[in-house]
Design an enzyme around this catalytic site. Sequence first.
Site, short mmCIF file in Angstrom:
data_model
loop_
_atom_site.label_atom_id
_atom_site.label_comp_id
_atom_site.label_asym_id
_atom_site.label_seq_id
_atom_site.Cartn_x
_atom_site.Cartn_y
_atom_site.Cartn_z
N GLY A 15 2.32 7.75 3.69
CA GLY A 15 3.45 6.85 3.80
C GLY A 15 3.25 5.57 3.01
CB THR A 16 5.33 3.09 1.88
OG1 THR A 16 5.55 4.21 1.03
CG2 THR A 16 5.31 1.82 1.03
CB VAL A 17 1.35 -0.35 4.28
CG1 VAL A 17 1.15 -1.59 5.14
CG2 VAL A 17 0.68 0.83 4.93
N GLY B 217 0.83 -1.20 0.00
CA GLY B 217 0.00 0.00 0.00
C GLY B 217 0.86 1.25 0.00
CG ASP C 166 -9.80 9.36 7.11
OD1 ASP C 166 -10.73 9.81 6.40
OD2 ASP C 166 -8.70 9.02 6.64
CE LYS D 39 0.72 5.31 7.90
NZ LYS D 39 -0.49 6.00 8.33
N GLY E 291 -0.60 9.20 0.59
CA GLY E 291 -0.05 10.50 0.93
C GLY E 291 0.66 10.51 2.27
#
Length: 749
Positions: free
Chosen positions: A427-429, A422, A542, A443, A425
């Site tokens: 970060g990256t998983v 994943g 969210d 994460k 905006g």
Amino acid sequence: MHLQILVAVVLITMMASLGKASAHELPQYCETSCGNVSITFPFGSGRPGCYHSPEFLVTCNRTHSDGPTLFYGETNIVIKNMSIITGEIEVMSYVASDCYDNGSRVLNDSYDSFLKLFKFQISTKNRFVAIGCDTYAYIQGSRKNENFGTGCISLCTNKNSTRDGSCSGIGCCEIKIPDGMSTVNLTLNSYNNHIYVSDFNPCSYAFVVNQENNHFKFSSTYLRDFGKEVRMPTLLDWAIGDETCEIASQDTKNFLCKGNSECIEEYAGPGYRCRCKQGYAGNPYLKDNCTNKNECQGGNHDCVHKCVDTVGNYMCSCRRGYSGDGRKGGSGCTVKQSLVIMIAICSLIAFILLLILVTWVYVGVKKRKVMMLREKFFKQNGGIMLQQRISKDGGSHDRFRLFTMKDLNKATNNYDESKIIGKGGYGTVYKGILSDNKIVAIKKSKLLDQTKTQIEQFINEVVILSQINHRNVVKLIGCCLEAEIPLLVYEFIPNGTLSDHIHEESKSVAVTWDIRLRIATETAGALSYLHYAASVPIVHRDIKTNNILLDDSYVAKVADFGASKLIPVDQIELETLVRGTLGYLDPEYLQTSQLTDKSDVYSFGVVLVELITGQKALNFDRPEEERSLAKYFLSSLKNGRLFQVLDQHLQLKELPNEIIQVSRIAERCLRVKGDERPTMKEVATELEGIMASVIQKHPWVQSIENEEEGEHLLKQSANYYAFTDRGSGSSSTFDSMSKQITLPAASGR
């Protein structure tokens, strides 16, 4: 009748007894230069003895209007240069022209040129050139009493069709000069007497020109007027007599190549040429004029170290300890073998020791820097504070782990790109496998504020989230604080997001209404738990279908607490800068910046509408009145068009009562004023009641069977951990990090 004008040299053939000079000293009274042209024997002027034979006679006119000018023999052919090294002289020859006036040839114009040589030849370095747009030119000549001819054509219709510098047949043409020519006649003519081109090209021109150094470059301006008095440089080859070196050398009295000069065998024409032997310089045609050349003094040597001049040559020497011929092109100067071996061994040992030392120091310094940096980040990110909080709570210590960078590097294969599941905006998983073979989601966030207050709040939220033990909330397993930005480790949920299953056609058919109702009920229960059962109330902030994950049994898991806020028990609202996702964002929160638990209620209402309609919360591909799903749904509900907006993949022939009930709940959740919305506890209770009635109407086992029928489709879903919605721009986010702490948790994890 053609008018013939002699424009080239007629060599002197008089048999006057001027005598010949053999290889002897040149008389002192002979001229050695004329203007800027050097006069070198066998050429000479004035008295006999200054030149070898009549064809080498030159005349210097020192009263010429252009200054001292050297002429060939007693003709008006100007000599510009002469060389005893190449055996060539450069003369200025006339240009043949052929002009017309209204189609009639202009009289007294030269339209051909004649050149006759008895001893010398025209060099093949010359080119025969013709200029004109209605022109054909011939060059005729003789070679060893054999006549031959060739020529070229130059045509054009207008001046613009020519190209400067190009002489390929448009306005200008050229051909090579055959070798061995001693007599040449140039002839010009026209096809149409220049009638059609007279306005820009009234004349044709032809000449022989030396092109060795690009003496001539065509210009379109030459078509108008090349110049009647123009002379072009022409190169002539010369040699001594008519005999070869072998035959001429038998006449020892008159043979010129004597002493330190030698006869050149490479010359292909009649006669012979001389040159100084290697190591000597001077005029090879004069007696004893080739003298030793000091190559060492002039730098004309290839010695590596030291040059020693010898007669006719030079020697090279090397420094002490070196051997060889001392020449760059030879063996050069090399270290003697014994010295080479000793130097090589010492150098190798020194290099190895230096390499070991440098490597040891580099690795040590780098390791020390990494350790210090990790320790700095650990303290900076509140590691000590987190350890203290965990030690106070013995239970959380068993459940929550502090990972090292080494642990997570190994789990993700140094964060290999193939492990990415994943991106967004925030970060990256990465998908990781821990040392105990447990699969987790790691994460790596992009942003985190570093103020003391925000770090304390971050640690507080991590501790609270680590204590959440709810079936429908993604579990936070631990974190790593040794990186500049903390890394969070979550349980791995394999079946993708709710958004995938209701918006992708290949998956949505398998998600029946019973499954959707259960997902809504589980999600509502999780949010109710966060709002009322957690030690400190948590507002997710969210809620959207992208942040609701599904496991293999379609059990809902609320994920991504990166935007969550803790609301102290003594407050019912919290002022923050607005953050959330367009389409799900509470309009009251957007206007007032006052965050309450009712903001999550509104977002959950949008999720309910997505489950009912199968449409995205915000889609700019739809008509303007239908772009916002919440507004479109409320309008349809008000106008009695609920059945028309149901998801077609539900395959319902009539409107079930439970969908009407859920729609009414969604309508209450979507009210503009937060006070008019129900609490999540009320929503969860109502949905549980609807679920109970559904189970009474038809056994839940039947629903489970329906799930199993679609299991092979659902298991094809990717392990998707998204940070933002995809497609149609519905993922636009209001975000501010300046007044809040953000958990760098994976969206969906």
